[in-house]
Every structure is written in structure tokens, then in C-alpha cells.
Scaffold this motif. Structure first.
Motif, PDB file in Angstrom:
ATOM      1  N   LEU A 131       0.831  -1.207   0.000  1.00 37.99           N
ATOM      2  CA  LEU A 131       0.000   0.000   0.000  1.00 37.99           C
ATOM      3  C   LEU A 131       0.865   1.256   0.000  1.00 37.99           C
ATOM      4  CD1 LEU A 131      -3.150   0.608   2.168  1.00 37.99           C
ATOM      5  CD2 LEU A 131      -1.295   2.254   2.222  1.00 37.99           C
ATOM      6  N   GLN A 132       1.870   1.288   0.846  1.00 39.33           N
ATOM      7  CA  GLN A 132       2.733   2.457   0.960  1.00 39.33           C
ATOM      8  C   GLN A 132       3.601   2.635  -0.284  1.00 39.33           C
ATOM      9  OE1 GLN A 132       4.575   1.541   4.748  1.00 39.33           O
ATOM     10  NE2 GLN A 132       2.604   1.717   5.810  1.00 39.33           N
ATOM     11  N   MET A 133       4.013   1.523  -0.902  1.00 39.35           N
ATOM     12  CA  MET A 133       4.801   1.596  -2.129  1.00 39.35           C
ATOM     13  C   MET A 133       4.019   2.221  -3.283  1.00 39.35           C
ATOM     14  SD  MET A 133       7.858   0.517  -1.663  1.00 39.35           S
ATOM     15  CE  MET A 133       7.523   1.731  -0.402  1.00 39.35           C
ATOM     16  N   PHE A 134       2.716   1.992  -3.289  1.00 36.66           N
ATOM     17  CA  PHE A 134       1.895   2.556  -4.359  1.00 36.66           C
ATOM     18  C   PHE A 134       2.083   4.071  -4.434  1.00 36.66           C
ATOM     19  CE2 PHE A 134      -2.133   4.557  -5.656  1.00 36.66           C
ATOM     20  CZ  PHE A 134      -2.290   3.999  -6.925  1.00 36.66           C
ATOM     21  N   TYR A 135       2.104   4.731  -3.301  1.00 34.41           N
ATOM     22  CA  TYR A 135       2.199   6.196  -3.288  1.00 34.41           C
ATOM     23  C   TYR A 135       3.612   6.683  -3.589  1.00 34.41           C
ATOM     24  CZ  TYR A 135      -2.503   5.974  -1.523  1.00 34.41           C
ATOM     25  OH  TYR A 135      -3.846   5.716  -1.415  1.00 34.41           O
ATOM     26  N   SER A 136       4.607   5.887  -3.263  1.00 32.70           N
ATOM     27  CA  SER A 136       5.985   6.303  -3.509  1.00 32.70           C
ATOM     28  C   SER A 136       6.439   6.003  -4.933  1.00 32.70           C
ATOM     29  CB  SER A 136       6.916   5.602  -2.517  1.00 32.70           C
ATOM     30  OG  SER A 136       8.253   5.928  -2.770  1.00 32.70           O
ATOM     31  N   ASN A 137       5.985   4.887  -5.503  1.00 38.06           N
ATOM     32  CA  ASN A 137       6.599   4.388  -6.733  1.00 38.06           C
ATOM     33  C   ASN A 137       5.761   4.543  -7.994  1.00 38.06           C
ATOM     34  OD1 ASN A 137       8.750   3.677  -5.174  1.00 38.06           O
ATOM     35  ND2 ASN A 137       8.355   1.481  -5.177  1.00 38.06           N
ATOM     36  N   THR A 138       4.456   4.828  -7.868  1.00 40.01           N
ATOM     37  CA  THR A 138       3.644   5.030  -9.067  1.00 40.01           C
ATOM     38  C   THR A 138       3.452   6.531  -9.322  1.00 40.01           C
ATOM     39  OG1 THR A 138       1.444   5.155  -8.025  1.00 40.01           O
ATOM     40  CG2 THR A 138       2.375   2.939  -8.403  1.00 40.01           C
ATOM     41  N   ASN A 139       2.735   6.839 -10.382  1.00 37.37           N
ATOM     42  CA  ASN A 139       2.450   8.234 -10.731  1.00 37.37           C
ATOM     43  C   ASN A 139       1.111   8.718 -10.176  1.00 37.37           C
ATOM     44  OD1 ASN A 139       0.981   6.509 -12.474  1.00 37.37           O
ATOM     45  ND2 ASN A 139       0.736   8.138 -13.995  1.00 37.37           N
ATOM     46  N   TRP A 140       0.519   7.978  -9.222  1.00 46.80           N
ATOM     47  CA  TRP A 140      -0.791   8.371  -8.708  1.00 46.80           C
ATOM     48  C   TRP A 140      -0.767   9.762  -8.074  1.00 46.80           C
ATOM     49  CZ3 TRP A 140      -5.749   8.055  -8.963  1.00 46.80           C
ATOM     50  CH2 TRP A 140      -6.531   8.590  -7.942  1.00 46.80           C
ATOM     51  N   VAL A 141       0.248  10.050  -7.275  1.00 49.73           N
ATOM     52  CA  VAL A 141       0.302  11.351  -6.599  1.00 49.73           C
ATOM     53  C   VAL A 141       0.342  12.471  -7.635  1.00 49.73           C
ATOM     54  CG1 VAL A 141       1.634  12.829  -5.048  1.00 49.73           C
ATOM     55  CG2 VAL A 141       1.419  10.377  -4.569  1.00 49.73           C
ATOM     56  N   GLU A 142       1.166  12.300  -8.667  1.00 53.96           N
ATOM     57  CA  GLU A 142       1.289  13.324  -9.691  1.00 53.96           C
ATOM     58  C   GLU A 142      -0.016  13.481 -10.488  1.00 53.96           C
ATOM     59  OE1 GLU A 142       5.407  11.607  -8.988  1.00 53.96           O
ATOM     60  OE2 GLU A 142       3.337  10.887  -9.084  1.00 53.96           O
ATOM     61  N   MET A 143      -0.632  12.375 -10.875  1.00 54.49           N
ATOM     62  CA  MET A 143      -1.802  12.448 -11.750  1.00 54.49           C
ATOM     63  C   MET A 143      -3.062  12.887 -11.013  1.00 54.49           C
ATOM     64  SD  MET A 143      -2.782   8.414 -12.366  1.00 54.49           S
ATOM     65  CE  MET A 143      -3.982   8.794 -13.623  1.00 54.49           C
ATOM     66  N   SER A 144      -3.079  12.751  -9.666  1.00 56.39           N
ATOM     67  CA  SER A 144      -4.281  13.118  -8.923  1.00 56.39           C
ATOM     68  C   SER A 144      -4.161  14.479  -8.249  1.00 56.39           C
ATOM     69  CB  SER A 144      -4.607  12.046  -7.869  1.00 56.39           C
ATOM     70  OG  SER A 144      -3.593  11.976  -6.881  1.00 56.39           O
ATOM     71  N   GLY A 145      -3.171  15.253  -8.670  1.00 59.82           N
ATOM     72  CA  GLY A 145      -3.137  16.633  -8.195  1.00 59.82           C
ATOM     73  C   GLY A 145      -1.874  17.085  -7.509  1.00 59.82           C
ATOM     74  N   GLY A 146      -0.867  16.217  -7.421  1.00 55.66           N
ATOM     75  CA  GLY A 146       0.370  16.642  -6.770  1.00 55.66           C
ATOM     76  C   GLY A 146       0.138  16.958  -5.307  1.00 55.66           C
ATOM     77  N   GLN A 147       0.333  18.216  -4.941  1.00 52.25           N
ATOM     78  CA  GLN A 147       0.189  18.607  -3.537  1.00 52.25           C
ATOM     79  C   GLN A 147      -1.266  18.561  -3.062  1.00 52.25           C
ATOM     80  OE1 GLN A 147       2.634  18.821  -1.643  1.00 52.25           O
ATOM     81  NE2 GLN A 147       4.351  19.069  -3.054  1.00 52.25           N
ATOM     82  N   THR A 148      -2.217  18.426  -3.973  1.00 54.33           N
ATOM     83  CA  THR A 148      -3.623  18.301  -3.582  1.00 54.33           C
ATOM     84  C   THR A 148      -4.150  16.880  -3.817  1.00 54.33           C
ATOM     85  OG1 THR A 148      -4.396  19.028  -5.764  1.00 54.33           O
ATOM     86  CG2 THR A 148      -4.057  20.729  -4.076  1.00 54.33           C
ATOM     87  N   ALA A 149      -3.261  15.933  -4.017  1.00 51.58           N
ATOM     88  CA  ALA A 149      -3.651  14.551  -4.316  1.00 51.58           C
ATOM     89  C   ALA A 149      -4.427  13.934  -3.159  1.00 51.58           C
ATOM     90  CB  ALA A 149      -2.413  13.711  -4.614  1.00 51.58           C
TER      91      ALA A 149
END
Length: 488
Positions: free
Chosen positions: A172-190
Motif C-alpha cells: 500500500l505504501q509503495m503505491f504512493y511512492s513508486n507510481t504516478n498516482w500522486v502526480e496524476m491526482s493533483g500533486g500537492q492536492t492529491a
């Protein structure tokens, strides 16, 4: 991945590293080395897991306030600054209860989380690397389904459950570190990705092999890679990492600027040998280690929040699906101990059962409503023939008194009896440091269990007292008194 670096709890982490055997800086088990160049403000797997669990338990405490809690209003515990198990317990119990067993449960989760790196270093699907989005999610679903089956059994193995949770939380924690989800869902507003790892909930598609996902962002590790993602906003991707079982498609970085993303950092040779050069990991705030270092804190924040929701989500959370009792036992957050009665109900006890009922009622009355009252009451009865054993648990002293008053003897009038089977059942469900009172007139028919039961009693620090009602032989004898014999 989030590095295993814990500056404020060095002693505990050094011990964990000794257990894991992680003493090389070039392994995936990152040493808590004070001379390391890794940024000391990084969030780690240890931090993320511990904070997420603490916030979930804080919410449970707010919803189940005790008299000692000075302020258990909504947000009073979940909003504790710099929350630790000790601070949470001090606030909730007023400094009267030790957090030791809770902290041990947290440490167990952290150990199994971090151990994934040791056991599965080269397997991309254990880290959401190499665009193994579907495969990693399937692993999470399997772990979660197995966990729910384990916890919903009649006699859960909580050690096994914590191992499964540690592995699940790692992914679960790797998903946020290693995929592009944070970037594609808004960066600092993800926001968190709620369908992740839950059977029956579909997730977004991963970028197919034919699509380039990154553009090169320079030939040095510290080059600015903030805007190197080029994959469409409806596709997930993740970086390839050298040394793992899924190899990055080769493209000459001297002639091609676009290609698949790398994980990045000084230990990933694919970040410089094949386009696209650079990477997208958010493991650290250190610019030499993480190409997307600017999103490390956001990725960690989402991982913490999702770790919390894994336990407390109102629909899919573990607490909702297994119940409050097993949630408390899993995380070892119950306070107090058990008052346990193990009673022989075979025919040979016929003349003594009234004395047993009087004695047990007296014991319950002595503790009822006092500061030393037990957390719960347990009644175990055993009977032969048939090796019949029953277990009843309650937190209400009126229930145990009613059950005790209703006991009736039946069955054979012989000796010996399955007394150790009854004691085993009691020891299994009793909380640590509990008092166990055993009432029987017979020698055990199951002496082969003595070593296991002795070990269980020792491990849980139970105080077992045999209240012998007499001497049962194959020729019935009269029993006039209850004689106590202690076993610690």
C-alpha cells in the motif's frame, strides 16, 4: 521505497536491523546510520505504519471513552501532536496503563512490513515497480482476503494476521511512492486511491508496453525531474528498477529522449542506461536519491492516511469487517485482565457443585465494581465422556454470575477427566496477567498436554489456582471442602 530511517527511535531500529541482518548500505534495507547522507526529515515505512496505526487506535479510543480520559472528544486524541503510543495511552488512561503490549503489536507490523524488502528485493510486483500495477494490486487483494479469513475464524492467529498486515501495508505504501498516482491526482492536492487492494473493486489501467511514459530529465541524479511524466492522465505507471525481475525496455538515451520511466536514484542503473533517463520515485526528500523528492511529504501523507483507513474505513476497514473485539486483540490494546473459571461438570462433581458455585460467586463479588475489576470474565466447563468443552466470555459481571448459578453436572461418574483440555481453552482466550481458577476433583486424562499448557501459562503470565474439591477415584469418595493449590 520509503527508507527505513528512524532517528528518534534509534535503539529500537538498531535491534530490528540486527534481526533482519541488514547491515549493508547498498541493500534495500536502509540503515538508520547517523553518518548517512539521507535526509533525516524523511518519512519511513516505520513512521508511516506507526502513525497510521496510532491514528486508527486514537479514533477507536475517542469512540469508546473511559472514565480516566480527561478529554476524549472528537479530535482530541486523533489530533495529538507528535503522537506516540505512550502519549496516546497517557491521554486516554491518565497514565495508569502501560502501552507496552500495544507498542509490541506496532513493532510486529513494522517488522513484517520492512521484511518484504529482505525477502522480495528483486520482485517488482512486491514494490509496485516496473508497471506491475495489476500484479501488485492482486497481491494486496490476496493478502487482504487471507487476512479476513484468518481473523474471522473462531480462534484467530493474531501473529499470522499481523504478518499479513505488515506485508499488505508495505505494498500500500509503495503505491504512493513508486507510481504516478500522486502526480496524476493533483500533486500537492492529491487524495488517496480508495479501490487499491480490495477484491471486487476495479482499479485504473496501467500504461501498455507500447506507450512511452517519461521524458529524459538529464544525465545526473540531481537533475530536475519534476515534469518528466508524459503518460496520459488516465493511466497508471511506475518506474523500472535495475536488479529486479521486470527489465526496463532498452532505448538508447543518446538518441532517444522518451521511454519508460525508471525508479531512479544512485542504485538504479536503468536511470542512466536507458531512456527515459531520470526517474519518478518519491522515497526521500534527498534530491540525489529521489527524482520526485518534491512530492515525498505528500506521498507519505497519503500513505499514512490510507494506512489509517485500512483499519478504520467505515465500509472496508478492518475494524468494521472483523469487529471491535478482534480489532483490540489484534493490536493488543485491551487494558486489564481476565477473571477465568475452569469447572469440571462431570457426574463426580455432583455433591460439590453447590460449593463451587458459592466460591466462584464470592470471587466475582470481591472484584465487582472495584478499581481492580477484570476487563472480562471467562467461564470454561469441561465434561467427560465426550470431551465436551465450552467457553463463554463477557464483560458483564452479572452474566458470569448467572452462568455460574446455572451450571449442572451430567455424564459419567468416573476419573480421570479432560481437565488440561479445559485449562488449555481458558489459557488461549485469557488476557495476559489473568487469574485462572480451576475446580475439579479428578486427575487429568490428557497429561500429554502439560508441556504446551505450561509454556502458554508462562508466556501469558497467568496465575492458575487449583481449587480441589476432593479426591476422585474410580470408587466415589465424599468431598467436603475446597482446597486451594497455586500454580504460577
Amino acid at each position: 521505497m520509503f527508507k527505513h530511517f528512524k532517528t528518534i527511535k534509534m535503539a529500537r531500529i538498531w535491534l530490528s536491523l540486527l534481526v533482519l541482518g541488514c547491515f549493508q548500505r547498498d541493500t534495500l534495507c536502509f540503515l538508520p546510520n547517523p553518518f548517512s547522507a539521507i535526509d533525516t526529515n524523511d518519512y519511513t515505512h516505520t513512521d508511516i505504519t506507526e502513525i497510521g496505526v496510532l491514528k486508527a487506535v486514537a479514533k477507536f479510543f475517542e469512540e469508546n471513552a473511559v472514565q480516566a480520559c480527561r478529554n476524549c472528544s472528537n479530535g482530541a486524541l486523533t489530533g495529538l501532536p507528535d503522537i506516540t503510543a505512550r502519549r496516546l495511552y497517557d491521554q486516554y488512561y491518565g497514565g495508569q496503563v502501560s502501552e507496552k503490549r500495544f507498542q509490541e503489536a506496532i513493532d510486529d507490523l513494522v517488522k513484517h512490513n520492512n521484511k518484504v524488502d529482505q525477502d522480495h528485493y528483486s520482485e517488482a510486483a512486491w514494490h509496485f515497480n516496473g508497471e506491475q500495477i495489476k500484479e501488485s494490486n492482486a497481491k494486496m487483494q490476496t493478502l487482504r482476503d487471507t487476512l479476513l479469513n484468518t481473523l474471522n475464524s473462531s480462534n484467530p492467529n493474531f501473529d499470522a494476521a499481523r504478518e499479513l498486515i505488515g506485508q499488505y501495508l508495505h505494498l500500500l505504501q509503495m503505491f504512493y511512492s513508486n507510481t504516478n498516482w500522486v502526480e496524476m491526482s493533483g500533486g500537492q492536492t492529491a487524495v488517496i486511491y480508495q479501490p487499491l487492494g480490495i477484491s471486487g473493486l476495479p482499479i485504473m489501467a496501467a500504461a501498455p508496453p507500447s506507450i512511452d511514459t517519461c521524458r529524459s530529465c538529464g544525465g545526473t541524479y540531481s537533475s530536475d525531474c519534476q515534469n518528466n511524466l508524459i503518460v496520459a492522465g488516465n493511466l497508471l505507471t511506475s518506474g523500472y528498477k535495475s536488479g529486479q525481475d521486470v527489465v526496463k525496455p532498452a532505448k538508447n538515451p543518446g538518441s532517444v529522449a522518451e521511454g519508460k520511466c525508471s525508479h531512479g536514484g544512485p542504485r538504479d542503473s536503468s536511470a542512466t542506461s536507458s531512456a527515459a533517463v531520470g526517474g519518478i520515485n518519491k522515497d526521500s526528500m534527498d534530491t540525489t536519491y529521489s527524482p520526485h523528492h518534491h512530492l515525498h511529504e505528500k506521498a507519505a501523507e497519503l500513505a499514512i492516511d490510507h494506512t489509517r483507513l485500512f483499519f478504520e474505513d467505515p465500509t472496508y476497514g478492518l475494524r468494521k469487517l472483523v469487529g471491535d473485539d478482534k480489532f483490540q486483540d489484534l493490536l493488543q490494546i485491551r487494558s486489564g485482565n481476565s477473571l477465568v473459571f475452569v469447572i469440571d461438570t462431570t457426574g463426580s462433581m455432583g455433591k460439590d457443585i453447590a460449593a463451587v458455585q458459592n466460591k466462584t460467586a464470592e470471587i466475582v463479588s470481591e472484584t465487582k465494581g472495584t478499581p481492580n475489576a477484570p476487563y472480562n470474565y471467562i467461564l470454561v466447563t469441561f465434561n467427560d465422556p465426550g470431551n465436551e468443552t465450552t467457553v463463554q466470555k463477557t464483560t458483564n459481571p452479572d452474566d458470569i454470575q448467572r452462568w455460574l448459578a446455572a451450571i449442572q453436572v451430567h455424564g459419567g461418574d468416573d476419573c480421570p477427566e479432560f481437565s488440561l483440555t479445559g485449562i488449555q481453552a481458558a489459557s488461549t482466550v485469557a488476557m495476559p496477567n489473568s487469574n485462572v481458577f480451576v475446580f475439579t476433583d479428578a486427575t487429568p486424562k490428557d497429561p500429554q498436554k502439560i508441556n504446551y499448557i505450561t509454556s502458554l501459562i508462562t508466556e501469558k503470565k497467568l496465575r492458575v489456582q487449583f481449587l480441589v474439591t476432593g479426591s476422585c477415584t474410580r470408587k466415589r469418595v465424599s468431598h467436603d471442602h475446597i482446597h486451594p493449590r497455586n500454580v504460577d
